[in-house]
Design a protein around this motif. Structure first.
Motif, PDB file in Angstrom:
ATOM      1  N   GLU A 102     -12.553   5.853   0.513  1.00 49.02           N
ATOM      2  CA  GLU A 102     -11.685   4.772   0.977  1.00 49.02           C
ATOM      3  C   GLU A 102     -12.492   3.725   1.725  1.00 49.02           C
ATOM      4  N   CYS A 162     -12.168   0.028   4.114  1.00 45.17           N
ATOM      5  CA  CYS A 162     -12.229   0.373   5.540  1.00 45.17           C
ATOM      6  C   CYS A 162     -13.518  -0.113   6.195  1.00 45.17           C
ATOM      7  N   ARG A 177      -2.408  -2.217  12.777  1.00 47.64           N
ATOM      8  CA  ARG A 177      -1.975  -0.844  13.097  1.00 47.64           C
ATOM      9  C   ARG A 177      -0.834  -0.796  14.099  1.00 47.64           C
ATOM     10  N   HIS A 234      -1.445   4.497   7.739  1.00 47.89           N
ATOM     11  CA  HIS A 234      -1.442   4.205   6.300  1.00 47.89           C
ATOM     12  C   HIS A 234      -0.169   4.722   5.623  1.00 47.89           C
TER      13      HIS A 234
HETATM   14 MO    MO Z   1      -9.671   2.333   7.736  1.00 44.76          MO
END
Ligand code: MO
Ligand code: MGD
Ligand code: MGD
Ligand code: SF4
Length: 738
Positions: free
Chosen positions: A175, A180, A633, A639
């Motif tokens: 990821e 990220c 966030r 997520h």
């Molecule tokens: Mo992340």
């Protein structure tokens, strides 16, 4: 199974607050009913790490158990991250959730059927399918046609890389190579030669630049507590974030709120002021910056007026921020893993930020942006990466020319061992990738998710290990395997600087197996029992731990306190002067020129813009006048997780919520709680409106990962050519009342 015994009100109070405010020391009794069932076993302590925000192994959890049943959790006393947050408590509901996967399942209907027809199978059959397909595909198409992938979970990565290398495929990605940390890391390697998200404010620090991160929502408690303590000591803070975050509200002496996608212009404006007013550290600049004259010439055109016009930050504030940071010496820095790299100028945005402390001479001085003097030998940047020797990085490096990303993203390939995976659709279509083995895989990570889903149906074989059946992902694979959760796994152990901690887990539920176990057992069945420690997870951990003359048994004996690996060298600063930064021991930074690279040798070699230049991204229009910040966030969601996984957390936000400024809402007749349609040129979704001044006028925010309102369908498949990152945080959108 219902979990009783916790005061719901107490939980909600905790969960609604930011992660770092959650210094809960009270013990949480989870299920008295459950505990009574398993009496008369005596209560014992167990230990693990929280994996709920995936920066793992992260915060320490101590739990009580009766037999194999967990009866309560609390922060691990003395653990470096200090406390645990609402999501950690949520992991208790996850472990006993009735929907948890408990045995392997294979599909019985062809791909593309409305129901994949998953049926229970044995591990023997599952391994037979995996190994049979891997060998068949290797023989027919070559080893590199099998892709090994780990999603956001960082824990399985070392074991999966070892599996990929032994199998003979260089195509390992994760990821971090979609979205990220590695976009920023790429910029750091190109510029400084090493990765850094900055360093904590120390007692010497006098000013801090906090750019695009919001630790009270996204990080462990100690990171935020460190910043709060610095504020109390009188450190001056410049916080750069388009949103009114708790970080900005609490810390900022100066808050800069740039329009999305304008990072490099704002940084250039700050550098312009610093150079114009002679506030730079000229001795450092002339000795240690590659391309300093080109940088000066470039930022000369970025007057504060021009930077203000592009970024929307008032001119005076740019000037004040530049002066404050450059004159309040020494200055530190804290950066986001990804906040500044989710647009089409990702890598050069981040490079532009990195040049600001560099020209001020703040690199690797006490209180500045420190490079660690004694990183744990052989560990290679944490579980994000995995220990290079264990991961067989040398073998992977030798296979570099076979990487799937080498033509599409050559600069990325020079900086990262993990393959940039965003163009996998094309590689599947061209027949280069035939199989996909995944641990912790969420297809919604990708922009235009449906295109990836369609492409995955063309693979000859695919499998995914997870805790739950995920309707956005698993209908597109052949085999779904049940993973053991954090309370049930031994690997990996935790590393904090030079401190090591082990776990004392319970047995996995049903037929669940931990990620490492699965990777090791596949390796054994491929015919490599020695390389995969005969399937022993503890054996694999010991292979790593022996680098530091430690063992899992030693971690067990040390228990709660963990063990410390003594540093080999004294801590020193300005290591670029003494040769302690480069492998060849010559003075300098570990870049091709040996200097901080304002002009990047690697970017130049590949024909990219070599200076950290501003490039205009996706433009708003009359039809799509707002900028979309997706994925800022929030404390109680990570997520795509924590929806059905933890009903407690789901109660806090039970469907996709669009944050919109009250002025923009009023213009559209939108009131709190109204359903709205959020649309871009590429897709649309329905969400509930939340009116908030956390976003600026002209900008809206939404969390990614909602299966029924997947914001990544609104994001185009366009990628920054250097990092390969998509524009999650600059898509032009419109909002209308539904
Ligand atoms: Mo992340
Ligand atoms: N629009 C938008 N998209 C984004 C972002 C954004 O800001 N905006 N952020 C990006 C970033 S930074 C990231 S990191 C990615 C998130 O990356 P993703 O990989 O999409 O993360 P998750 O949604 O957590 O999905 C991980 C899956 O792995 C499973 N899982 C979790 N832990 C484990 C484990 O230890 N083992 C196994 N076997 N399975 C596990 C979970 O149940 C879940 O199904 O999303 C990216 N996507
Ligand atoms: N609760 C929770 N915690 C998490 C996660 C989660 O999903 N939930 N995810 C984990 C993961 S994988 C990651 S990568 C980290 C991310 O950790 P952070 O980077 O701290 O998290 P974000 O909220 O994405 O913070 C990015 C900030 O950057 C701002 N930003 C966005 N675009 C720009 C820009 O162009 N310029 C500037 N200056 N700022 C910008 C956003 O407004 C936001 O406040 O969090 C980790 N922790
Ligand atoms: S901050 Fe919260 S979710 Fe993240 S590791 Fe710590 S306790 Fe877990």
């Amino acid at each position: 199974m219902e979990l009783k015994g916790i005061s719901r009100r107490a939980f909600m109070k905790v969960a609604g607050a930011g992660a770092a405010a959650l210094a809960m020391s009270d013990r949480l009794l989870v299920s008295q009913a459950l505990a009574q069932k398993v009496a008369p076993d005596k209560e014992e302590a167990g230990y693990t790490f929280c994996d709920a925000c995936n920066g793992v192994p992260f915060c320490g959890i101590k739990f009580s158990r009766k037999g194999n049943v967990i009866t309560g959790i609390e922060p691990w006393p003395g653990f470096p991250t200090a406390s645990i947050c609402s999501k950690a408590y949520g992991t208790l509901q996850r472990i006993y959730h009735p929907n948890r996967l408990k045995y392997p399942m294979k599909r019985t209907k062809p791909k593309g059927s409305s129901d994949p027809g998953f049926v229970r199978i044995s591990w023997d059959e599952a391994y037979g399918m995996i190994v049979g397909n891997m060998k068949r595909i290797r023989e027919k198409y070559g080893p590199h046609s099998v892709f090994f992938y780990v999603g956001d979970p960082k824990e399985p990565r070392a074991s999966v890389q070892r599996l990929a290398a032994t199998f003979g495929s260089v195509n390992y990605g994760d990821e971090s190579s979609v979205a990220c940390r590695k976009g920023a890391y790429t910029a750091e390697v190109l510029t400084y030669g090493f990765g850094t998200t900055g360093s904590p404010a120390t007692k010497e620090t006098r000013s801090m630049l906090v750019w695009g991160t919001n630790p009270p929502y996204s990080g462990p408690a100690n990171a935020w507590q460190g910043l709060l303590a610095a504020k109390e000591r009188g450190v001056k803070f410049i916080v750069v974030d388009p949103r009114n975050t708790p970080t900005a509200a609490t810390l900022a002496d100066i808050h800069l709120q740039p329009r999305l996608g304008t990072t490099a212009a704002l940084a250039a404006g700050m550098m312009h002021v610093i150079f114009e007013e002679g506030l730079q550290d000229e001795a450092f600049c002339s000795k240690w910056i590659n391309g300093i004259d080109e940088l000066k010439a470039y930022v000369k055109t970025f007057t504060p007026a021009k930077a203000a016009e592009i970024s929307g930050v008032p001119e005076k504030r740019i000037v004040d921020a530049a002066r404050l940071y450059a004159t309040t010496k020494p200055g530190g820095m804290t950066l986001s893993a990804q906040g500044t790299t989710h647009d089409l100028n990702a890598a050069n945005n981040h490079r532009a930020i990195l040049m600001v402390p560099a020209i001020c001479g703040y690199l690797d001085i006490p209180g500045g942006v420190e490079a660690p003097s004694n990183p744990l030998e052989g560990f290679g940047g944490g579980w994000f990466n995995g220990p290079p020797a264990f991961c067989m990085r040398k073998k992977m490096d030798e296979m570099k020319p076979q990487r799937m990303d080498i033509k599409d993203f050559p600069a990325w390939a020079d900086c990262n061992f993990d393959v940039q995976v965003n163009r996998i659709i094309e590689h599947i279509q061209e027949g280069k990738i035939k199989a996909f083995l995944a641990w912790g895989f969420n297809m919604m990570i990708w922009p235009q998710t449906h295109e990836y889903q369609k492409a995955f149906e063309k693979l000859e074989f695919s499998t995914a290990v997870d805790f739950f059946y995920r309707p956005q992902t698993h209908p597109y694979v052949d085999l779904v395997l049940p993973g053991a959760v954090n309370f049930e796994r031994l690997a990996p152990f935790a590393v904090f600087g030079r401190k090591l901690y082990g776990r004392a887990p319970v047995k996995p539920l049903g037929e669940c197996k931990e990620d490492w176990q699965i990777a090791l057992e596949i390796g054994v069945r491929l015919g490599h029992p020695d390389v995969f420690f005969n399937g022993s997870v503890e054996g694999a951990c010991n292979d790593i731990l022996k680098m530091w003359e430690a063992s899992y048994e030693a971690l067990r004996v040390a228990g709660e306190k963990g063990i410390v690996i003594p540093p080999r060298n004294p801590d020193t600063y300005q290591k670029y002067e003494t040769g302690r930064m480069r492998q060849d021991k010559k003075p300098g930074f570990p870049t091709p020129s040996g200097k901080v690279e304002a002009v990047s040798t690697i970017l130049k070699m590949h024909g990219f813009t070599a200076l950290p230049e501003y490039k205009e991204g996706l433009k708003t229009s009359k039809e799509y006048p707002l900028q979309l910040l997706s994925g800022g966030r929030i404390p109680y969601i990570t997520h795509s997780k924590w929806r059905e996984d933890s009903p407690w957390l789901l109660e806090l936000e039970n469907s996709a919520t669009l944050t919109i400024h009250p002025d923009d809402a009023a213009k559209r007749g939108i009131k709190k709680g109204d359903y709205v349609v959020l649309s871009s040129q590429w897709g649309e979704l329905r969400a509930k409106a939340k009116l908030s001044i956390m976003v600026m006028p002209g900008m809206v925010g939404i969390m990614h990962g909602w299966a029924k309102a997947n914001v990544n369908e609104l994001v185009p498949r366009m990628f920054d050519p250097i990092s390969g990152y998509p524009p999650y945080k600059e898509v032009p959108v419109q909002v209308k009342k539904a």
